[in-house]
Design a protein around this motif. Structure first.
Motif, PDB file in Angstrom:
ATOM      1  N   LYS A 176      48.567  24.380  28.511  1.00  0.00           N
ATOM      2  CA  LYS A 176      47.319  24.442  27.737  1.00  0.00           C
ATOM      3  C   LYS A 176      46.695  23.048  27.611  1.00  0.00           C
ATOM      4  N   LEU A 177      47.518  22.039  27.347  1.00  0.00           N
ATOM      5  CA  LEU A 177      46.999  20.672  27.239  1.00  0.00           C
ATOM      6  C   LEU A 177      46.419  20.182  28.555  1.00  0.00           C
ATOM      7  N   MET A 178      47.085  20.534  29.687  1.00  0.00           N
ATOM      8  CA  MET A 178      46.573  20.122  30.993  1.00  0.00           C
ATOM      9  C   MET A 178      45.253  20.808  31.289  1.00  0.00           C
ATOM     10  N   ASN A 179      45.112  22.067  30.901  1.00  0.00           N
ATOM     11  CA  ASN A 179      43.837  22.781  31.143  1.00  0.00           C
ATOM     12  C   ASN A 179      42.707  22.212  30.309  1.00  0.00           C
ATOM     13  N   GLN A 180      43.044  21.653  29.127  1.00  0.00           N
ATOM     14  CA  GLN A 180      42.021  21.061  28.270  1.00  0.00           C
ATOM     15  C   GLN A 180      41.658  19.637  28.670  1.00  0.00           C
TER      16      GLN A 180
END
Length: 304
Positions: free
Chosen positions: A298-302
């Protein structure tokens, strides 16, 4: 210059193709040992041994020296017990311990040097001594390790077949057959396995003039397996004391089954201890991926 490079590349390619063809041909060859009754039984020898065995006579004079005599005698006994008698000799196997590091070991060192030259990881380059020595050391111990594995597998096969063979011999003897007739019929009607090969040798030696006691004791010495040794000792003592062979065979069969049950129980008790290290090694990465994997994704997608 370009023409010379093309010729060199072509020669290297031809060499690689011929080497691959030679290795494939060696791998497809089936090696056999001749049993005591003339039948042939397939045996598998590593392809590295097949490649270098023609060079073994060049190293044989060194192996024949006094310093290697005890090692050669021990290796010869192991080769016989493993069922490779007549297919490979102690001098050849000891010669392979020298030939493998001196030939394939040099190839390993060359490939390791190329890998270390092109790798960008500095940590791996600092372990160059390990990369250079690991392969030749493994090639040096590989012949002995291979022989020990084959010996262990043959002992396992004999240990597994022994109770059933004793049961069949017990039934035959108690039905009125003499021991040698029961042994011959057992060998003729069973699939030839490791124990069957040894029994064929016993029958052949008795036919050539050895006494039954001598043939059985020679089998016990040749195989060097405690379970088989106890059976042979019991049969020899029964023969000397005039005790019924049928009852001795039944007792030995029960004892061997009991020992096999105890061995299986011991291995089952050791299994949790042996599984502890792999569990500790893999459980933490698995928990990390399961718990933190979605958060990291999720952090990488954000864009963090």
């Amino acid at each position: 210059m370009d023409m010379q490079a093309m010729i060199a590349s072509g020669l290297w390619g031809m060499t690689a193709a011929l080497t691959a063809w030679y290795c494939a041909r060696l791998a497809s060859q089936i090696t056999y040992v001749t049993l005591a009754d003339g039948r042939k039984q397939a045996r598998q020898i590593p392809i590295m041994f097949k490649m270098l065995l023609p060079l073994a006579p060049n190293v044989a004079p060194l192996i024949r020296k006094q310093a290697f005599r005890r090692m050669a005698e021990t290796t010869d006994r192991k080769i016989t017990a493993a069922g490779f008698e007549g297919l490979i000799y102690a001098e050849e196997l000891l010669a392979l311990k020298i030939l493998l590091p001196c030939t394939l070991g040099l190839l390993w060192i060359g490939l390791s040097g190329v890998f270390l030259y092109f790798t960008p990881v500095q940590f791996i380059k600092e372990l160059d001594w390990l990369a250079y020595t690991l392969g030749p050391l493994w090639l040096f111990v590989y012949p002995t390790g291979w022989l020990n594995r084959e010996l262990k597998a043959r002992h396992k096969s004999i240990r597994r077949s022994l109770p059933f063979v004793l049961d069949l011999l017990t039934l035959s003897v108690e039905a009125g057959m003499d021991f040698m007739t029961a042994l011959q019929r057992n060998v003729d009607r069973r699939r030839v396995d490791a124990l069957g090969e040894e029994l064929i040798v016993v029958i052949r030696e008795i036919q050539l003039g050895k006494t039954r006691r001598e043939a059985l004791r020679d089998m016990s010495t040749r195989v060097d397996l405690p379970d088989l040794r106890s059976v042979v000792n019991a049969l020899v003592q029964a023969d000397e004391l005039g005790v019924s062979i049928g009852s001795i065979l039944r007792i030995q069969s029960d004892q061997i089954r009991q020992r096999r049950f105890e061995r299986a129980e011991r291995l089952a008790n050791e299994a949790p201890v042996k599984m502890l290290a792999p569990l500790l090694l893999f459980i933490f990465p698995s928990v990390f991926l399961v718990l933190l994997g979605p958060i990291i994704t999720k952090l990488m997608n954000q864009g963090f």
